[in-house]
Write a protein that holds these residues in place. Sequence first.
Motif, mmCIF file in Angstrom:
data_model
loop_
_atom_site.group_PDB
_atom_site.id
_atom_site.type_symbol
_atom_site.label_atom_id
_atom_site.label_comp_id
_atom_site.label_asym_id
_atom_site.label_seq_id
_atom_site.Cartn_x
_atom_site.Cartn_y
_atom_site.Cartn_z
ATOM 1 N N ARG A 209 0.904 -1.192 -0.124
ATOM 2 C CA ARG A 209 -0.049 0.127 0.003
ATOM 3 C C ARG A 209 0.925 1.288 -0.153
ATOM 4 O O ARG A 209 0.876 2.027 1.048
ATOM 5 N N GLY A 210 1.771 1.510 -1.053
ATOM 6 C CA GLY A 210 2.619 2.720 -0.906
ATOM 7 C C GLY A 210 3.551 2.987 -0.127
ATOM 8 O O GLY A 210 4.116 4.047 0.163
ATOM 9 N N THR A 211 3.938 1.963 0.658
ATOM 10 C CA THR A 211 5.096 2.059 1.754
ATOM 11 C C THR A 211 5.964 0.698 1.637
ATOM 12 O O THR A 211 5.610 -0.241 1.010
ATOM 13 N N ILE A 212 7.201 0.956 2.233
ATOM 14 C CA ILE A 212 7.777 -0.303 2.307
ATOM 15 C C ILE A 212 7.770 -0.856 3.701
ATOM 16 O O ILE A 212 7.931 -0.217 4.739
ATOM 17 N N ALA A 213 7.097 -2.005 3.617
ATOM 18 C CA ALA A 213 6.751 -2.945 4.903
ATOM 19 C C ALA A 213 8.030 -3.479 5.384
ATOM 20 O O ALA A 213 8.274 -3.556 6.906
ATOM 21 N N GLN A 214 9.205 -3.584 4.821
ATOM 22 C CA GLN A 214 10.380 -4.341 5.259
ATOM 23 C C GLN A 214 11.466 -4.213 4.086
ATOM 24 O O GLN A 214 11.050 -4.585 3.030
ATOM 25 N N LEU A 215 12.753 -3.989 4.627
ATOM 26 C CA LEU A 215 13.925 -3.877 3.758
ATOM 27 C C LEU A 215 14.809 -4.736 4.111
ATOM 28 O O LEU A 215 15.432 -4.165 5.450
ATOM 29 N N SER A 216 15.307 -5.683 3.616
ATOM 30 C CA SER A 216 16.273 -6.570 4.214
ATOM 31 C C SER A 216 16.899 -7.567 3.358
ATOM 32 O O SER A 216 16.332 -7.636 2.058
ATOM 33 N N THR A 217 17.785 -8.465 3.537
ATOM 34 C CA THR A 217 18.311 -9.595 2.717
ATOM 35 C C THR A 217 17.113 -10.553 2.507
ATOM 36 O O THR A 217 16.247 -10.446 3.133
ATOM 37 N N PRO A 218 17.247 -11.150 1.234
ATOM 38 C CA PRO A 218 16.062 -12.431 1.095
ATOM 39 C C PRO A 218 16.060 -13.118 2.421
ATOM 40 O O PRO A 218 14.889 -13.751 2.674
ATOM 41 N N PHE A 219 17.025 -13.516 2.955
ATOM 42 C CA PHE A 219 17.036 -14.629 3.977
ATOM 43 C C PHE A 219 16.274 -13.693 5.305
ATOM 44 O O PHE A 219 15.472 -14.742 5.708
ATOM 45 N N ASP A 220 16.548 -12.651 5.692
ATOM 46 C CA ASP A 220 15.633 -12.051 6.473
ATOM 47 C C ASP A 220 14.513 -11.562 6.425
ATOM 48 O O ASP A 220 13.657 -11.836 7.128
ATOM 49 N N ALA A 221 14.250 -11.307 5.070
ATOM 50 C CA ALA A 221 12.570 -11.295 4.870
ATOM 51 C C ALA A 221 11.987 -12.592 4.841
ATOM 52 O O ALA A 221 10.701 -12.383 5.237
#
Length: 359
Positions: A209-221
Amino acid sequence: MSFLTLQGISKRYGDFTAIEQLDLSVERGEFLSLLGPSGCGKTTTLQMIAGFVAPSTGRVTLDGRDITQLRPEKRGIGVVFQSYALFPHMTVAANVGFGLEMRKMPRAQRAERIAEALALVRLSGLDARYPKELSGGQRQRVAIARAIAMQPELLLLDEPMSNLDAKLREEMHIELRAIQKRLGITTILVTHDQVEAMTMSDRIAVMHRGTIAQLSTPFDAYERPATPFASTFLGRTNSLAGEVLRRNPRCAEVAVASTTLHVPHEGREVAGSVHVYIRPEKMRLANGDAGDARVHGRIATRVFVGNQWLLVVDTELGRLHVAQSNTGAPPPEEGHEVGLAWTDDDLRVLTRESAHGHA
Ligand SMILES: Nc1ncnc2c1ncn2[C@@H]1O[C@H](COP(=O)(O)OP(=O)(O)O)[C@@H](O)[C@H]1O
Ligand SMILES: [Mg+2]
């Protein structure tokens, strides 16, 4: 300062807010994906970086320069759009070399670049064909070659592999990532395909919804989703609604149905109504004798997909999806009673979102 920064970027269309106060920093040479469902604002974000859409608020910088007001063609950014238009009356080679010719690159050097780019996307030998003589996937790769040939400092890709069949797409993921690393082109990929994002990216920005919910490495995501949305969007998971009974130093005691689960909270505040998450592949069928079952249930469905068995088990915690890798021996058939086991460390807990709340 990071190579590319977006600071306080918003985009409004009338009353509708497509992007809300978005901040993002991308390092030189990084491969970053904007991952999210259709309509979450991925293309809009990419278009604001490219300069085709003007942000309502905020600032974009590239290599230390403010480019917020700069015309797209002055930004030195390569873009492959979702609908990549090739020139129909021009051959593959002419399409790939078009930008280089505009730049007045000498013919011999141009031919070299074209051959290199076509080899990268595995279209060598098709130089003389016209777009109508190519498959959808080949056309898509010409568009990628055309962007790569320019050797841009920043490459923006909007769902560039959506027209490829599954096998070719998988191969392209690996190859495009290798090319990107070799050339060191900072790349931002827009995709709704989580496997694509995970395979290729240094970091993933999960958008909601127009925001970044999470920004991380694929593993952490995948292993440490930061929001309920990220938990359920990335990969399959079981969500169990529960209530926190007590917060101990390392784990939360959560009542789910008539059971109490001990879930590591990793220092986060968790209280009240929560969801406990467990991935299908983190559960296993319990050894009858060892008695390590945490919950019992009945196999409702059992599906074989080659490398795995996918089970749906009805338990007192609710319906659980369980994935078992294929070790050669089939699991019990549908209708059988089984016990399920897991390690508490594999459970995750997040405070439940209110009905109106954002992630
Ligand atoms: N030109 C426009 N006018 C009005 N609304 C738009 C426009 N472009 C995009 N939107 C809306 O903004 C939201 C985000 O769109 P988009 O960035 O294309 O999403 P995504 O690429 O993640 O599917 C959607 O709800 C879309 O309908
Ligand atoms: Mg889009």
